[in-house]
Design a protein around this motif. Structure first.
Motif, PDB file in Angstrom:
ATOM      1  N   TYR A 184       0.833  -1.204   0.000  1.00  0.00           N
ATOM      2  CA  TYR A 184       0.000   0.000   0.000  1.00  0.00           C
ATOM      3  C   TYR A 184       0.870   1.258   0.000  1.00  0.00           C
ATOM      4  O   TYR A 184       0.646   2.192  -0.789  1.00  0.00           O
ATOM      5  N   VAL A 185       1.875   1.281   0.869  1.00  0.00           N
ATOM      6  CA  VAL A 185       2.766   2.443   0.947  1.00  0.00           C
ATOM      7  C   VAL A 185       3.541   2.605  -0.359  1.00  0.00           C
ATOM      8  O   VAL A 185       3.712   3.727  -0.863  1.00  0.00           O
ATOM      9  N   ALA A 186       4.009   1.494  -0.937  1.00  0.00           N
ATOM     10  CA  ALA A 186       4.814   1.541  -2.163  1.00  0.00           C
ATOM     11  C   ALA A 186       4.034   2.120  -3.339  1.00  0.00           C
ATOM     12  O   ALA A 186       4.600   2.844  -4.179  1.00  0.00           O
ATOM     13  N   ILE A 187       2.740   1.829  -3.412  1.00  0.00           N
ATOM     14  CA  ILE A 187       1.942   2.261  -4.561  1.00  0.00           C
ATOM     15  C   ILE A 187       1.198   3.569  -4.287  1.00  0.00           C
ATOM     16  O   ILE A 187       1.135   4.450  -5.148  1.00  0.00           O
ATOM     17  N   CYS A 188       0.666   3.708  -3.092  1.00  0.00           N
ATOM     18  CA  CYS A 188      -0.150   4.888  -2.778  1.00  0.00           C
ATOM     19  C   CYS A 188       0.670   6.073  -2.248  1.00  0.00           C
ATOM     20  O   CYS A 188       0.255   7.226  -2.402  1.00  0.00           O
ATOM     21  N   ASN A 189       1.817   5.785  -1.605  1.00  0.00           N
ATOM     22  CA  ASN A 189       2.685   6.857  -1.079  1.00  0.00           C
ATOM     23  C   ASN A 189       4.148   6.578  -1.439  1.00  0.00           C
ATOM     24  O   ASN A 189       4.999   6.426  -0.544  1.00  0.00           O
ATOM     25  N   PRO A 190       4.463   6.480  -2.730  1.00  0.00           N
ATOM     26  CA  PRO A 190       5.828   6.100  -3.135  1.00  0.00           C
ATOM     27  C   PRO A 190       6.912   7.080  -2.682  1.00  0.00           C
ATOM     28  O   PRO A 190       8.041   6.664  -2.399  1.00  0.00           O
ATOM     29  N   LEU A 191       6.578   8.369  -2.592  1.00  0.00           N
ATOM     30  CA  LEU A 191       7.573   9.367  -2.199  1.00  0.00           C
ATOM     31  C   LEU A 191       7.943   9.247  -0.717  1.00  0.00           C
ATOM     32  O   LEU A 191       9.040   9.634  -0.312  1.00  0.00           O
ATOM     33  N   ARG A 192       7.044   8.702   0.083  1.00  0.00           N
ATOM     34  CA  ARG A 192       7.299   8.557   1.523  1.00  0.00           C
ATOM     35  C   ARG A 192       7.691   7.136   1.898  1.00  0.00           C
ATOM     36  O   ARG A 192       7.814   6.819   3.079  1.00  0.00           O
ATOM     37  N   TYR A 244      -5.776  -3.047  -0.267  1.00  0.00           N
ATOM     38  CA  TYR A 244      -5.955  -3.316  -1.691  1.00  0.00           C
ATOM     39  C   TYR A 244      -7.073  -2.485  -2.306  1.00  0.00           C
ATOM     40  O   TYR A 244      -7.063  -2.249  -3.525  1.00  0.00           O
ATOM     41  N   ILE A 245      -8.012  -2.041  -1.517  1.00  0.00           N
ATOM     42  CA  ILE A 245      -9.010  -1.095  -2.036  1.00  0.00           C
ATOM     43  C   ILE A 245      -8.319   0.205  -2.440  1.00  0.00           C
ATOM     44  O   ILE A 245      -8.543   0.734  -3.545  1.00  0.00           O
ATOM     45  N   TYR A 246      -7.450   0.725  -1.556  1.00  0.00           N
ATOM     46  CA  TYR A 246      -6.687   1.938  -1.876  1.00  0.00           C
ATOM     47  C   TYR A 246      -5.712   1.701  -3.021  1.00  0.00           C
ATOM     48  O   TYR A 246      -5.497   2.595  -3.859  1.00  0.00           O
ATOM     49  N   ILE A 247      -5.116   0.515  -3.062  1.00  0.00           N
ATOM     50  CA  ILE A 247      -4.178   0.194  -4.147  1.00  0.00           C
ATOM     51  C   ILE A 247      -4.900   0.201  -5.491  1.00  0.00           C
ATOM     52  O   ILE A 247      -4.421   0.787  -6.479  1.00  0.00           O
ATOM     53  N   ILE A 248      -6.063  -0.454  -5.550  1.00  0.00           N
ATOM     54  CA  ILE A 248      -6.833  -0.517  -6.798  1.00  0.00           C
ATOM     55  C   ILE A 248      -7.264   0.879  -7.238  1.00  0.00           C
ATOM     56  O   ILE A 248      -7.184   1.230  -8.423  1.00  0.00           O
ATOM     57  N   ILE A 249      -7.709   1.700  -6.280  1.00  0.00           N
ATOM     58  CA  ILE A 249      -8.108   3.083  -6.609  1.00  0.00           C
ATOM     59  C   ILE A 249      -6.918   3.859  -7.173  1.00  0.00           C
ATOM     60  O   ILE A 249      -7.043   4.571  -8.180  1.00  0.00           O
ATOM     61  N   SER A 250      -5.743   3.712  -6.545  1.00  0.00           N
ATOM     62  CA  SER A 250      -4.541   4.423  -7.009  1.00  0.00           C
ATOM     63  C   SER A 250      -4.097   3.947  -8.381  1.00  0.00           C
ATOM     64  O   SER A 250      -3.704   4.756  -9.236  1.00  0.00           O
ATOM     65  N   VAL A 251      -4.186   2.634  -8.613  1.00  0.00           N
ATOM     66  CA  VAL A 251      -3.772   2.075  -9.903  1.00  0.00           C
ATOM     67  C   VAL A 251      -4.703   2.548 -11.016  1.00  0.00           C
ATOM     68  O   VAL A 251      -4.251   2.898 -12.123  1.00  0.00           O
ATOM     69  N   ARG A 269      -6.205   5.279 -11.224  1.00  0.00           N
ATOM     70  CA  ARG A 269      -5.988   6.711 -11.495  1.00  0.00           C
ATOM     71  C   ARG A 269      -4.785   6.962 -12.384  1.00  0.00           C
ATOM     72  O   ARG A 269      -4.615   8.077 -12.896  1.00  0.00           O
ATOM     73  N   ILE A 270      -3.940   5.956 -12.562  1.00  0.00           N
ATOM     74  CA  ILE A 270      -2.766   6.109 -13.439  1.00  0.00           C
ATOM     75  C   ILE A 270      -3.249   6.202 -14.880  1.00  0.00           C
ATOM     76  O   ILE A 270      -3.984   5.323 -15.358  1.00  0.00           O
ATOM     77  N   PRO A 271      -2.854   7.235 -15.620  1.00  0.00           N
ATOM     78  CA  PRO A 271      -3.411   7.452 -16.968  1.00  0.00           C
ATOM     79  C   PRO A 271      -3.020   6.388 -18.000  1.00  0.00           C
ATOM     80  O   PRO A 271      -3.856   5.961 -18.797  1.00  0.00           O
ATOM     81  N   SER A 272      -1.772   5.944 -18.006  1.00  0.00           N
ATOM     82  CA  SER A 272      -1.319   5.004 -19.029  1.00  0.00           C
ATOM     83  C   SER A 272      -1.557   3.556 -18.594  1.00  0.00           C
ATOM     84  O   SER A 272      -1.423   3.206 -17.420  1.00  0.00           O
ATOM     85  N   SER A 273      -1.912   2.702 -19.559  1.00  0.00           N
ATOM     86  CA  SER A 273      -2.142   1.285 -19.280  1.00  0.00           C
ATOM     87  C   SER A 273      -0.846   0.592 -18.875  1.00  0.00           C
ATOM     88  O   SER A 273      -0.848  -0.316 -18.037  1.00  0.00           O
ATOM     89  N   THR A 274       0.282   1.048 -19.447  1.00  0.00           N
ATOM     90  CA  THR A 274       1.588   0.478 -19.083  1.00  0.00           C
ATOM     91  C   THR A 274       1.917   0.774 -17.630  1.00  0.00           C
ATOM     92  O   THR A 274       2.411  -0.090 -16.898  1.00  0.00           O
ATOM     93  N   GLY A 275       1.625   1.992 -17.204  1.00  0.00           N
ATOM     94  CA  GLY A 275       1.875   2.381 -15.821  1.00  0.00           C
ATOM     95  C   GLY A 275       1.005   1.603 -14.852  1.00  0.00           C
ATOM     96  O   GLY A 275       1.460   1.200 -13.777  1.00  0.00           O
ATOM     97  N   ARG A 276      -0.278   1.398 -15.246  1.00  0.00           N
ATOM     98  CA  ARG A 276      -1.183   0.623 -14.393  1.00  0.00           C
ATOM     99  C   ARG A 276      -0.709  -0.817 -14.252  1.00  0.00           C
ATOM    100  O   ARG A 276      -0.716  -1.389 -13.159  1.00  0.00           O
TER     101      ARG A 276
END
Length: 325
Positions: A134-142, A229-236, A238-245
């Motif tokens: 969750y931290v790695a995907i939703c708060n990568p900078l922290r 995983y609910i927050y992870i799915i929401i964050s994923v 929101r990523i604009p590119s399919s490659t990034g998701r």
């Protein structure tokens, strides 16, 4: 004629003689051919489990690229899988060869203690690993400031301590139950449910402990995993590119597969068992998380992870180069 004292003394002796000092584990009651085939299957799975998990532990400890919280957690999961396998499988192989096998009361309680301890640890630790994703995907900078070495080590120590404390409490309480009737356990190993079936004394305190300790140790990590995983799915999403998701979700897909396999079997066996579930289906489900899950974990993490594949290739390359010179 016998006096009342003599009759009471004989009844006392009879009661003590019927106290169970060992249990008979039935395992799979089937033909010799099927048991031999199962023996070979479980032996291959056991060897592969030990080798696969040892490989992950060695790679994480020796490869600098894998000195991250995620791989540190994976190596701890591998240690737990090795402990679980070595606790269950060797005795299971003995039972298959002999069409059943006896185990002493102390041996049964010891096996239950290590089984419950590793299972409780894994329940708790999979929640910690989901928080890491969750931290790695939703708060990568922290990520580096949150998932510090101190946090990782502390979470591991707490998970191991809590798992062992819960297991110790259950083992002590179960050992104080009176087993004075049948000593036949129609199961693959010493587990809590078949032991309670055999007990001829009141198991109120064991059921109370299940409500106060076992249920929270499963439900709390499950809640953490679901929310993460609910927050992870929401964050994923929101990523604009399919490659990034795809790249973002691939970092936690292995963990999600492991969690799904482990918790589905745990919930089916202990939390919400089906009414029509027989001991045969219960044994098969038990095999999933005691024999096959410890094998599946390193396979999933190695086959679906580029960093571990790269570490394996580098290790093999170094070994080959060293042998050449």
């Amino acid at each position: 004629m016998l006096s009342d004292v003599s009759i009471n003394f004989l009844l006392y002796l009879q009661t003590n003689l019927t106290v169970v000092t060992e249990f008979l584990l039935l395992g799979f009651q089937s033909s010799q051919l099927l048991r031999n085939l199962l023996f070979l299957l479980f032996l291959v799975v056991f060897v592969a489990t030990i080798c696969g998990n040892l490989l992950i532990i060695i790679l994480v400890s020796t490869s600098k690229n894998l000195h991250t919280p995620m791989y540190f957690f994976i190596s701890q999961l591998s240690i737990s899988d090795i402990l679980l396998s070595t606790n269950i499988v060797p005795n299971l192989l003995h039972i298959l060869l002999n069409n059943g096998g006896t185990i002493s009361f102390i041996g049964c309680m010891t096996q239950f203690y290590f089984f419950a301890g590793t299972d409780a640890f894994e329940c708790l630790f999979l929640g910690v690993m989901s928080y890491d994703r969750y931290v790695a995907i939703c708060n990568p900078l922290r990520y580096s400031s949150i998932m510090t070495n101190r946090f990782c080590v502390t979470s591991i120590i707490i998970s191991w301590l809590m798992g062992n404390v819960i297991s110790l409490i259950f083992t002590i309480t179960s050992s104080k139950l009176k087993f004075c009737g049948s000593n036949i356990i129609d199961h693959l190993f010493c587990d809590l449910v078949p032991l309670l079936e055999l007990a001829c004394s009141d198991a109120f305190f064991v059921h109370l402990e299940i409500f106060l300790l076992a249920a929270p140790s499963v439900m709390v990590p499950t809640s953490i995993i679901v929310v993460s995983y609910i927050y992870i799915i929401i964050s994923v999403l929101r990523i604009p590119s399919s490659t990034g998701r795809q790249k973002a979700f691939s970092t936690c897909s292995s963990h999600l597969i492991v969690v799904s396999i482990f918790y589905c079997t745990i919930f089916n066996v202990y939390i919400f068992p089906k009414r029509e579930q027989t001991w045969v289906s219960s044994k098969i489900l038990s095999l999933l998380y005691t024999v096959f899950t410890p094998l599946i974990n390193p396979i999933i993490y190695s086959l679906r992870n580029k960093d571990i594949k790269k570490a394996i290739q580098q290790t093999l390359h170094k070994h080959i180069s060293h042998n050449k010179y």
